[in-house]
Scaffold this active site. Structure first.
Site, PDB file in Angstrom:
ATOM      1  N   GLU A  28     -31.503  29.993 -60.985  1.00  0.00           N
ATOM      2  CA  GLU A  28     -32.274  29.098 -61.853  1.00  0.00           C
ATOM      3  C   GLU A  28     -32.467  29.731 -63.230  1.00  0.00           C
ATOM      4  OE1 GLU A  28     -36.393  29.589 -62.156  1.00  0.00           O
ATOM      5  OE2 GLU A  28     -36.622  30.012 -60.008  1.00  0.00           O
ATOM      6  N   VAL A 109     -36.259  25.124 -59.356  1.00  0.00           N
ATOM      7  CA  VAL A 109     -35.577  25.192 -58.059  1.00  0.00           C
ATOM      8  C   VAL A 109     -34.929  23.853 -57.736  1.00  0.00           C
ATOM      9  CG1 VAL A 109     -35.947  25.400 -55.570  1.00  0.00           C
ATOM     10  CG2 VAL A 109     -36.958  27.082 -57.127  1.00  0.00           C
ATOM     11  N   ASP A 141     -50.568  16.422 -55.205  1.00  0.00           N
ATOM     12  CA  ASP A 141     -49.760  17.343 -55.999  1.00  0.00           C
ATOM     13  C   ASP A 141     -48.829  18.134 -55.078  1.00  0.00           C
ATOM     14  OD1 ASP A 141     -48.704  18.985 -57.903  1.00  0.00           O
ATOM     15  OD2 ASP A 141     -50.603  19.789 -58.621  1.00  0.00           O
ATOM     16  N   SER A 143     -44.715  19.853 -55.095  1.00  0.00           N
ATOM     17  CA  SER A 143     -43.551  20.186 -55.894  1.00  0.00           C
ATOM     18  C   SER A 143     -42.343  19.339 -55.527  1.00  0.00           C
ATOM     19  CB  SER A 143     -43.204  21.669 -55.704  1.00  0.00           C
ATOM     20  OG  SER A 143     -41.965  21.975 -56.327  1.00  0.00           O
ATOM     21  N   ALA A 144     -41.549  19.000 -56.542  1.00  0.00           N
ATOM     22  CA  ALA A 144     -40.288  18.294 -56.307  1.00  0.00           C
ATOM     23  C   ALA A 144     -39.271  19.181 -55.593  1.00  0.00           C
ATOM     24  CB  ALA A 144     -39.703  17.810 -57.628  1.00  0.00           C
ATOM     25  N   LYS A 162     -44.787  30.274 -53.559  1.00  0.00           N
ATOM     26  CA  LYS A 162     -45.752  30.958 -54.422  1.00  0.00           C
ATOM     27  C   LYS A 162     -47.118  30.986 -53.734  1.00  0.00           C
ATOM     28  CE  LYS A 162     -43.238  29.752 -58.610  1.00  0.00           C
ATOM     29  NZ  LYS A 162     -42.103  29.043 -57.986  1.00  0.00           N
TER      30      LYS A 162
END
Length: 262
Positions: A28, A109, A141, A143-144, A162
């Site tokens: 990335e 990511v 909320d 993450s994609a 994380k």
């Protein structure tokens, strides 16, 4: 590859590796643009690429530059990318925007997985993946990275999610999305700065050949769809002390809550 490959600029060493069926590792670029200060970002990117080459594979750092999708950054492109202060952070929903506007874009990511899959690259190494955020039952909320893991046939080698995230909920969502979590030499799901989270992986494999066989079987069963998490924890000697880590995290969460930061 799809028709979008007309917008690909594939580095020469990556093209040669593909032609010769040599191992390629996608990387990335968000960590370069947003994760580390200059010039450490550039130095780290070079060091990671060298490490991959030293292990017999070819690095393919992915980014959007000049209206093109770069798959593998040469030294000139990498130096230019690392020096920029205005770089758009790209998830999957943002790639087409950056290509249209001509903005420089750093892939997360999720975006790296999408491009790697389109380019036929099956292995991607990163630091920590995104996941379900604390309080997601109220904020939604998430993450994609998680739906990307469910969609794109890429094995993501990672030091876990994380540690600021809600790790139990993250693993629950990965399970719901049928994304296997494999521990490379570990039984415990790592937590980025910590080598252990107290949460179990789906399966531990100690041999890379077993992981390769697992991935081949998984993609045969799933019709070549969907990714996998390959958990590779930070070495215990380099991990943060858990008490120190948990204390700092608790304080940080309290500080941002008091400041009204979401």
């Amino acid at each position: 590859m799809s028709d979008i490959s007309a917008l690909f600029d594939i580095a020469r060493e990556v093209r040669e590796a593909q032609a010769q069926n040599q191992p390629i590792v996608a990387l990335e670029s968000t960590v370069i643009a947003h994760g580390l200060p200059r010039p450490i970002n550039h130095e780290t990117a070079l060091a990671v690429q060298k490490l991959i080459r030293d292990k017999g594979a070819v690095p393919a750092t992915i980014a959007v530059m000049d209206g093109r999708i770069k798959i593998g950054l040469d030294d000139t492109d990498l130096a230019r990318f690392a020096s920029q202060t205005q770089v758009r952070k790209l998830s999957t929903k943002d790639i087409a925007i950056a290509l249209t506007t001509g903005e420089m874009g750093a892939t997360t990511v999720a975006a790296t997985m999408q491009i790697a899959a389109l380019a036929g690259i099956a292995v991607f190494a990163t630091g920590g993946i995104g996941g379900v955020h604390r309080g997601a039952e109220h904020s939604f909320d998430e993450s994609a990275d998680l739906p990307a893991l469910a969609r794109y046939p890429v094995a993501v080698v990672t030091a876990g999610a994380k540690s600021i995230l809600d790790l139990p909920k993250t693993l629950e969502r990965l399970e719901s999305l049928s994304v296997p979590v494999i521990g490379y030499g570990c039984d415990d799901f790592p937590a980025f700065y910590l080598s252990e989270s107290g949460l179990a992986v789906d399966q531990r494999f100690d041999e890379l050949a077993d992981i390769a066989r697992f991935l081949a079987l998984k993609w045969q069963l799933d019709g070549g769809q969907g990714g996998a998490v390959i958990a590779n924890p930070i070495p215990a000697a380099l991990a943060l002390d858990k008490t120190t880590h948990d204390g700092a995290l608790t304080q940080a969460l309290a500080d941002v809550a008091a400041a009204g930061i979401t």
